[in-house]
Design a protein around this motif. Sequence first.
Motif: not given
Length: 456
Positions: A144-150, A174-175, A181-196
């Motif tokens: 559901a979220v993937s189809k109608t994000p936000g 995300g996929i 919406k291939p031009q949409g801006s998606v970002l996948y990160k781990t909490g650890e990535d975000f922290t670093n």
Amino acid sequence: MNKEKLWQAVLAQLQLILSRSNFSLWFKKTFIKKIKSQGQKQVVEIAVPSLFAKETIETNWQQQTKEILESLTGKKTKIVFVVKTKTKPLDVKTSGPLFDFDAEKEKRNLLKKSLLKAGLNQNYTFQNFAVAPTNEMAYAAATAVSKTPGKAYNPLFIYGGVGVGKTHLMQAMGIGFLQRKPQGSVLYKTGEDFTNEIIEAIRRKNTGFFKKKYRNVAFLLIDDIQFIAGRDTVQEEFFHTFNAIKQMGGQIVLTSDRSPEEIEKLESRLRSRFEGGLTIDVQEPNFELRTAILLIKAKQAGEEIPIETAKFIAQQVESTRKLEGVLIRILSEKRLRGKKITPETIKEILKKPEKETKTSSPRASSKEIVSRVAQFYQLKVSQIKGKRRLKQIVFPRQVAIFLLRRELGLTYQEIGRMFGGRDHTTIMHSEKKIKEIVKKSPETKKEISSIKQGLA
Ligand code: ADP
Ligand code: MG
């Protein structure tokens, strides 16, 4: 030996060095494209499926791959990686009528690029995700979220134990979004990535870039968010990121190993925000689900296994992470030795202590390894991970790094991050150093095996 056989032999050896997930993630779709002679040397062109795979293999395993090729062929070798996938006839058939072939292809390429940019693994799709009572709620919310994000649930917070499929499901969202919406801006990160990244940005006095990168995302996926707990600046930054995205109508998805309520040292304003959308748990997979996962994974690896076989394996192996490892071992046994998959072969493989395949105990975590090394040399974990360059600390530190590589197959970057953001070349150097010492000194070798024995 022809190219195919040679590469199979190389893969078989790499499999002994790498962790199972690393192996299947990075080497599954590789092959030798060409071998040329260049004077005394041979140049081996290795095809890898994506730019990301190319970079990862180059940084982490280029040297080993080269050495294995040299030992197998007896020739000095230079290796070159090229991005190329094997196009199977199947791809053409499924691409529809000829006239829209180019359009389809272009669309697929665009999607691939977006996935790469978003940091998503193209195998983690909804199509590849099996649904069972243990995860159907989470699956329904995710689609559901993937189809109608936000709109549907914001944030969507998914939690559960190791290997229940949180990362897979999150990436599928995300996929799914990018497929529409291939031009949409998606970002996948781990909490650890975000922290670093935030720590690094602060160090470089470049937080502007960081803010711009995160706050303008339409679909933000942060995996293992529990990692940011207890770190004030990081939580503060995440709080603002969260608000900025929500204000713009963007979607946030979070996963964690426990519910927001149970995350210790999580700022209360974050906790209340995490609980402000939908919080859903995923349970341990049951027998049927494990069977289905096996069938899916085998298919992804380009092999079909009979349902009975999958059931047999699912009966014996409970953890999904292990499941994938066992499957890889079975398939490689089949490929290398031409063995048929029978209950006997499976039993044999399951019986074989994993030590024999040198990947060693899957239960030892990186934390355990570091603390075991610290204990052995009577140091504190913080000293091992710290920056001091005293001789009596440097050596144990190198041993820890060596074991993290050997036992868990962590990448140089991963280890670098664990050791306070050290550069990957430093980590590489440490590993090499211990390898050399072990070769020359039987005492050190003994020392290291007794540390290993103390691991679960
Ligand atoms: P988690 O993030 O919860 O620890 P992962 O998403 O990493 O778990 O899942 C571990 C492995 O099991 C992955 O290879 C994933 O693809 C697979 N897996 C887990 N659940 C499913 C499922 N329902 N369908 C297909 N594969 C699954
Ligand atoms: Mg995960």
